[in-house]
Design an enzyme around this catalytic site. Structure first.
Site, PDB file in Angstrom:
ATOM      1  N   GLU A  78      -2.723   6.110   0.397  1.00 12.12           N
ATOM      2  CA  GLU A  78      -2.311   5.212  -0.697  1.00 12.12           C
ATOM      3  C   GLU A  78      -2.379   5.974  -2.027  1.00 12.12           C
ATOM      4  O   GLU A  78      -2.906   5.494  -3.029  1.00 12.12           O
ATOM      5  CB  GLU A  78      -3.230   3.992  -0.757  1.00 12.12           C
ATOM      6  CG  GLU A  78      -3.336   3.263   0.582  1.00 12.12           C
ATOM      7  CD  GLU A  78      -4.187   2.008   0.513  1.00 12.12           C
ATOM      8  OE1 GLU A  78      -3.676   0.941   0.829  1.00 12.12           O
ATOM      9  OE2 GLU A  78      -5.379   2.113   0.150  1.00 12.12           O
TER      10      GLU A  78
ATOM     11  N   CYS B 185      -5.932  -7.069  -1.031  1.00 15.57           N
ATOM     12  CA  CYS B 185      -6.242  -6.752  -2.435  1.00 15.57           C
ATOM     13  C   CYS B 185      -5.148  -7.208  -3.394  1.00 15.57           C
ATOM     14  O   CYS B 185      -5.428  -7.660  -4.505  1.00 15.57           O
ATOM     15  CB  CYS B 185      -6.472  -5.253  -2.589  1.00 15.57           C
ATOM     16  SG  CYS B 185      -5.199  -4.231  -1.826  1.00 15.57           S
TER      17      CYS B 185
HETATM   18  O1  FUB Z   1      -9.957  -0.408  -1.050  1.00 11.01           O
HETATM   19  C1  FUB Z   1      -9.802  -1.563  -1.848  1.00 11.01           C
HETATM   20  C2  FUB Z   1      -8.346  -1.819  -2.072  1.00 11.01           C
HETATM   21  O2  FUB Z   1      -7.704  -1.998  -0.817  1.00 11.01           O
HETATM   22  C3  FUB Z   1      -7.601  -0.686  -2.719  1.00 11.01           C
HETATM   23  O3  FUB Z   1      -7.544  -0.748  -4.099  1.00 11.01           O
HETATM   24  C4  FUB Z   1      -6.255  -0.805  -2.104  1.00 11.01           C
HETATM   25  O4  FUB Z   1      -5.504   0.351  -2.250  1.00 11.01           O
HETATM   26  C5  FUB Z   1      -6.581  -1.152  -0.686  1.00 11.01           C
HETATM   27  O5  FUB Z   1      -6.955  -0.020   0.024  1.00 11.01           O
HETATM   28 ZN    ZN Z   2      -3.536  -3.944  -3.422  1.00 10.99          ZN
END
Ligand code: FUB
Ligand code: ZN
Length: 645
Positions: free
Chosen positions: A306, A390
């Site tokens: 990510e 999230c």
């Molecule tokens: O790890 C917490 C949240 O979930 C992150 O900000 C997102 O990218 C997802 O991985």
């Molecule tokens: Zn998110």
């Protein structure tokens, strides 16, 4: 019974931040009555926020707190950082209460707060995952396990809730948790930070809310904890632990993490003025905007981790571009804007909001994008929820707090950052300015502003002229007011005299935007923009033509018709132009390159819609980056509609 505190409700409170140039206006000071944001914020309140509470209940997220409070047995449910979704939901609900008091929502929020408080341990610790048989693993893996990330979201929710309602029930929980964190990670104790940044900005905001200097001290320690030798979080770029913050020059690793990190650093800067922080933040902003950002303002191109990609690594179809990363960028630019008063940060905030945050939510208010590709073959659709959820509550909190992003002040100068029909009361010195905006923005660039001084003799209004608004004009009380030669990308100041009417004209021609040559997926292509909006072409607007929108190419001399269509996706300006659908003669995946071989070309009408509206109708291909056709060559089309290179 809970005690009440101050009623002020800015998104971020810079009121006493010595190094912030501007102060943010309270969310409740702006009452939107427009056709763009108001219906979206209403939908957020009526559909999105209630729907997300149901999701948190049905997926065991609330029950995890019941379990931690000893009221429910059974295993922990879901992902180890699921507490954070409940906190983000609570923050969204709190922001919503600050503009729309609602006893039912207030009561639901209090019920959630009650179980959160019941789950808190006697020493202030709070995380429903590290309970019972996992209690001994507390803080054993700061790099991966998000305890401080969850703590940060709790603190942010508590701050928003106390500001919105004046109640302390969640704030007390947050302070007990922050006190506990100070005991564990404070000066002279264990050097610690979370593998996922978030607590830094939350602790600064808690400091601003309750005035306890320890929270600021802890936030600064956490910002500075990265890049140590030996590293405390494994030293990986993924966690931004490869260099101390002040030496960081490049966005790298997990995108949301890094963008939350710069929010925390900007907050510490606003309080403590460290020049080396400012330099790092400026350098990182340049890196984002010159090398690592999508044309939408979205960030973080890689699915793997990510993460941010290398410079210019911005694939359109495989864009990860997490909705949370866009929200984090808005939050960061809000901080940079109030630190500096510079319009470029408001420009990027607005651009990202329309083009990278808004696509995250469907028009029905209950489906979400996590990834936001800039091209698609018809398979990427918004989802009702995610295991890792999230993004949904992040969108909800952003929308609920949006009125708070319209203005800032500096003494008796008011900065107008955003445009939409609304009424606002902006405090200046001992009085206020009553402002009414009337506009069809973002569809039209005429903004009429009535400003009335109340209890003061003078004030100045600075109106943002976005960077795209070349040739902007302004009239004051019916007379043309010369403005500096190239106002685009700056604030234009008007001295208010009592009861003034200002008309700002922001030209919104359709623009063709080209990408740097190293963005390989954009070679020979342009993106269409109009005003603050990025456009795309989607199959649903081309069903009456036998064409795949991925084949549509736009002649350089094509002229656009711009038309507001009220039946289109809640009302939007659609762009139309005569174009060609072009496909190579060879249908093979690979064939010998033959530059002079004729291409099949069929005239089509291209219809483009704002990118944030895509995927709200039947599935089909979509793309932002449209292949171009040189104007001259187009004339070489022969009678059989074939196009020759
Ligand atoms: O790890 C917490 C949240 O979930 C992150 O900000 C997102 O990218 C997802 O991985
Ligand atoms: Zn998110």
């Amino acid at each position: 019974m809970t005690t009440r505190i101050r009623p002020a409700s800015p998104v971020v409170n810079f009121d006493r931040s010595p190094f912030a140039k501007l102060k943010a206006l309270d969310i409740a000071s702006v009452t939107l009555t427009d056709n763009f944001w108001e219906p979206r914020i209403r939908l957020n309140r009526e559909v999105t926020i209630p729907g997300q509470l149901r999701q948190c209940q049905e997926t065991g997220r609330i029950e995890n707190f019941e379990r931690a409070a000893g009221r429910s047995s059974g295993p922990f449910q879901g992902i180890f950082f699921n507490d954070s979704d409940v906190y983000k939901w609570a923050e969204a609900a709190a922001f919503s209460l600050s503009t729309h008091p609602d006893s039912e929502l207030d009561a639901k929020l209090d019920a959630v707060i009650e179980v959160i408080a019941a789950a808190q341990q006697s020493d202030g610790y709070l995380n429903t995952y590290f309970m019972f048989k996992r209690a001994g693993e507390r803080y054993s893996n700061l790099k991966d396990m998000h305890e401080l990330y969850c703590a940060g979201h709790l603190i942010q929710a508590a701050v928003a809730h106390s500001r919105a309602t004046g109640k302390r029930n969640l704030l007390n929980v947050a302070c007990r948790l922050a006190d506990h964190l100070y005991d564990v990670f404070g000066p002279g104790k264990r050097s610690g930070a979370c593998g996922h940044e978030e607590a830094e900005m939350a602790l600064v905001e808690l400091y601003r809310t309750v005035g306890d200097n320890r929270y600021l001290e802890l936030a600064k320690l956490m910002v500075d904890a990265r890049g140590q030798t030996p590293p405390i979080l494994g030293g990986a770029k993924y966690h931004q632990d490869h260099l101390p913050f002040v030496e960081q020059t490049e966005f790298i690793g997990h995108a949301v993490r890094h963008l939350y990190y710069v929010c925390g650093a900007a907050d510490v800067l606003a309080e403590q003025g460290a020049p080396e922080y400012r330099k790092a933040l400026e350098t990182l902003w340049d890196d984002l905007t010159r090398r690592k950002m999508y044309v939408t303002g979205g960030a973080g191109s890689r699915y793997e981790g990510e993460a941010f990609g290398a410079a210019y690594e911005l694939p359109a179809e495989r864009a990860y571009t997490e909705t949370c990363a866009a929200i984090a960028s808005v939050m960061w630019n809000w901080r940079m804007l109030n630190l500096t008063g510079e319009a470029r940060f408001a420009d990027l905030l607005e651009w990202t909001l329309y083009n990278a945050v808004l696509p995250g939510l469907s028009l029905d208010g209950s489906h979400y994008f996590y990834q936001n590709p800039l091209a698609d073959r018809g398979s990427h659709r918004r989802q009702a929820w995610f295991g890792c959820a999230c993004c949904p509550p992040n969108v909800a909190r952003m929308l609920a707090s949006l009125p708070g992003y319209f203005y800032s002040t500096a003494d008796s100068t008011i900065y107008a950052h955003l445009y939409a029909t609304h009424e606002a009361t902006v405090p200046v010195e001992d009085g206020s300015v009553e402002i009414r905006q009337n506009t069809q923005y973002p569809w039209d660039g005429t903004v009429e502003i009535q400003a009335k001084l109340v209890g003061v003799n003078c004030a100045a209004l600075r109106l943002r002229v976005p960077g795209w608004a070349e040739g902007a004009g302004l009239t004051l009380n019916g007379k043309a007011r010369p403005i500096n030669a190239s106002p685009a990308g700056s604030y234009v100041e008007v001295a208010l005299t009592g009861d003034d009417v200002i008309v700002l004209e922001l030209p919104m021609p359709v623009e063709r935007i080209a990408a740097h040559a190293h963005v390989t997926s954009c070679l020979g292509r342009i993106a269409l923009t109009r005003g603050p909006l990025v456009y795309c072409i989607e199959a649903a607007d081309h069903t009456d033509q036998d064409v795949d929108v991925l084949d549509i190419a736009l002649p350089d001399d094509a002229e656009f018709e711009e038309k507001f269509v009220s039946e289109l996706l809640g009302g939007a300006v659609m762009l139309s132009a005569e174009a060609l659908a072009i496909s190579p003669a060879s249908k093979a995946l690979y064939s010998r390159y033959a530059p002079s071989e004729p291409l099949e070309a069929v005239p089509v009408t291209l219809s483009a819609i704002p990118y944030f509206l895509w995927a709200n109708r039947e599935a089909g291909p979509m793309q932002v980056w449209i292949p171009t056709l040189p104007a001259d060559d187009e004339s070489e089309l022969d009678a059989s509609d074939e196009y020759y290179e």
